[in-house]
Scaffold this active site. Sequence first.
Site, PDB file in Angstrom:
ATOM      1  N   THR A  41       0.833  -1.206   0.000  1.00  0.00           N
ATOM      2  CA  THR A  41       0.000   0.000   0.000  1.00  0.00           C
ATOM      3  C   THR A  41       0.867   1.256   0.000  1.00  0.00           C
ATOM      4  OG1 THR A  41      -0.112  -0.339   2.376  1.00  0.00           O
ATOM      5  CG2 THR A  41      -2.076  -0.912   1.114  1.00  0.00           C
ATOM      6  N   ASP A  42       2.140   1.124   0.418  1.00  0.00           N
ATOM      7  CA  ASP A  42       2.942   2.353   0.585  1.00  0.00           C
ATOM      8  C   ASP A  42       3.161   3.098  -0.725  1.00  0.00           C
ATOM      9  OD1 ASP A  42       4.834   0.454  -0.293  1.00  0.00           O
ATOM     10  OD2 ASP A  42       6.356   0.976   1.211  1.00  0.00           O
ATOM     11  N   GLY A  66      12.964 -10.646   4.317  1.00  0.00           N
ATOM     12  CA  GLY A  66      11.871  -9.674   4.281  1.00  0.00           C
ATOM     13  C   GLY A  66      11.816  -8.809   5.530  1.00  0.00           C
ATOM     14  N   SER A 123      13.911  -6.266   5.929  1.00  0.00           N
ATOM     15  CA  SER A 123      14.485  -4.988   5.492  1.00  0.00           C
ATOM     16  C   SER A 123      15.901  -4.737   5.976  1.00  0.00           C
ATOM     17  CB  SER A 123      13.585  -3.819   5.902  1.00  0.00           C
ATOM     18  OG  SER A 123      12.396  -3.913   5.207  1.00  0.00           O
ATOM     19  N   SER A 124      16.732  -5.740   5.819  1.00  0.00           N
ATOM     20  CA  SER A 124      18.140  -5.517   6.157  1.00  0.00           C
ATOM     21  C   SER A 124      18.725  -4.452   5.225  1.00  0.00           C
ATOM     22  CB  SER A 124      18.941  -6.823   6.072  1.00  0.00           C
ATOM     23  OG  SER A 124      18.816  -7.383   4.799  1.00  0.00           O
ATOM     24  N   GLU A 163      17.887   2.956  -2.794  1.00  0.00           N
ATOM     25  CA  GLU A 163      17.328   1.636  -3.143  1.00  0.00           C
ATOM     26  C   GLU A 163      16.799   1.652  -4.590  1.00  0.00           C
ATOM     27  OE1 GLU A 163      16.696  -0.874  -0.464  1.00  0.00           O
ATOM     28  OE2 GLU A 163      15.891  -2.317  -1.902  1.00  0.00           O
ATOM     29  N   ASP A 201       9.883   0.845   4.591  1.00  0.00           N
ATOM     30  CA  ASP A 201      10.996   0.169   5.274  1.00  0.00           C
ATOM     31  C   ASP A 201      11.979   1.175   5.863  1.00  0.00           C
ATOM     32  OD1 ASP A 201       9.702  -1.907   4.124  1.00  0.00           O
ATOM     33  OD2 ASP A 201      11.275  -2.402   2.685  1.00  0.00           O
TER      34      ASP A 201
HETATM   35  C1  GLA Z   1       8.976  -4.088   0.348  1.00  0.00           C
HETATM   36  C2  GLA Z   1       9.150  -2.616  -0.015  1.00  0.00           C
HETATM   37  C3  GLA Z   1       8.185  -1.731   0.771  1.00  0.00           C
HETATM   38  C4  GLA Z   1       6.749  -2.232   0.655  1.00  0.00           C
HETATM   39  C5  GLA Z   1       6.678  -3.737   0.924  1.00  0.00           C
HETATM   40  C6  GLA Z   1       5.326  -4.304   0.647  1.00  0.00           C
HETATM   41  O1  GLA Z   1       9.354  -4.312   1.668  1.00  0.00           O
HETATM   42  O2  GLA Z   1      10.476  -2.203   0.231  1.00  0.00           O
HETATM   43  O3  GLA Z   1       8.271  -0.397   0.331  1.00  0.00           O
HETATM   44  O4  GLA Z   1       6.201  -1.914  -0.578  1.00  0.00           O
HETATM   45  O5  GLA Z   1       7.623  -4.473   0.162  1.00  0.00           O
HETATM   46  O6  GLA Z   1       4.389  -3.772   1.519  1.00  0.00           O
END
Ligand code: GLA
Length: 385
Positions: free
Chosen positions: A37-38, A123, A125-126, A159, A171
């Site tokens: 959704t972001d 998943g 977010s390292s 990124e 993230d």
């Molecule tokens: C990854 C992306 C985030 C977000 C998620 C899904 O982590 O880096 O920005 O879009 O996927 O919600």
Amino acid sequence: MIINPVLTVREKHYKLYLGNPIIVTAPGRINLIGEHTDYNDGFVLPAAIDKSITFAISRNKSDRFRFYSFDFDESFQTTDLNLKNAPQWVYYLIGVIAQFKKLDIDIAGIDCVFGGNIPIGAGLSSSAALECGFAAGINKLFNCKLTNYQLVKMAQTAEHEYAGVMCGIMDQFASVYGKKDHVFRLDCRSHDYNYFPLKMDKYVIALVNTKVEHELASSEYNLRRKECEAGVAILKNDRPNISSLRDVDHALLVSNRDNIDPTIYNRCSYVVSENQRVIDACEALDKSDFEEFGKLMYQSHEGLRKKYQVSCKELDILVKGTIDIECVLGSRMMGGGFGGCTINLIKRGFESDFENEISHIYKKETGIDPDFYFVNLSDGVSVMS
Ligand code: GLA
């Protein structure tokens, strides 16, 4: 795995570079609900966790960037930002430096040692932690006085430009703005955020790592983003003032059903529902209604699996496997998808029952022993002199 991260990175920094570094810690993140959704200007509900990367960073008197990664036990040095064939982790760091250079800040000569306990490719977010921690370190070392918000945006752009993933802002925002024992609802359009205390005396957040990482993840991610934009472009013919799926409701979607390709329609429909689920989940949190919260998590997974199609066999086995386990209130895939972790809300005291039952189911169906992380919510990036 590093036991005392601050001591370890400091010692290694001294051994390699003889420097006197500052220490930075940057956490990974979870997301309770609000997936994909972001980048649609919607809502998310993330938190920083007690898994992090610690950095020892100093300036050196040259124009050389020297890095050492504990996780890969690998060194790298360069003076050039236009790299080819460097290890993947280097691009995140160089990507951050490039953002400072764009602001005409004269960044040269950095020695950086880093390592931590965020599992890579899970998943959590390292990569965002790597970008945000390094950006915060440079900000301090070169006295740039950039705000946290600027650092988040720079990390996100790194990124996009250096990892090729057109990620949203969640993230990096979570890694910087996380707050101990709180989740926060982030409005990804205005970037306003509200913290919610997560009273976890009766519950535990359990992450289960599928230990699979699909090659397609980043290309499919970028494709989903394009599909959402394609949906908005069509809906704009009907309602010219909309600019993202945030402005769309189900009534508008339904009345345009015949104009939209069925796959795109499903993507849009998922996002519209997921935004509402974040709002509903926050109401449930306000009432400490964790049963309701859990139901919304399962609904989120169903949407991600069927309509958004970013789940995979392994994630589905893990989520389905929880349905008959009494101590589980909710479960869903987390993050971009196609592998990584599920996030599960379970009753406190049942951690080992959960672990045993899920391990058994997952091993039987995939042959893989999953990893479990019972996480606490932590503060965002911190810089120590
Ligand atoms: C990854 C992306 C985030 C977000 C998620 C899904 O982590 O880096 O920005 O879009 O996927 O919600």
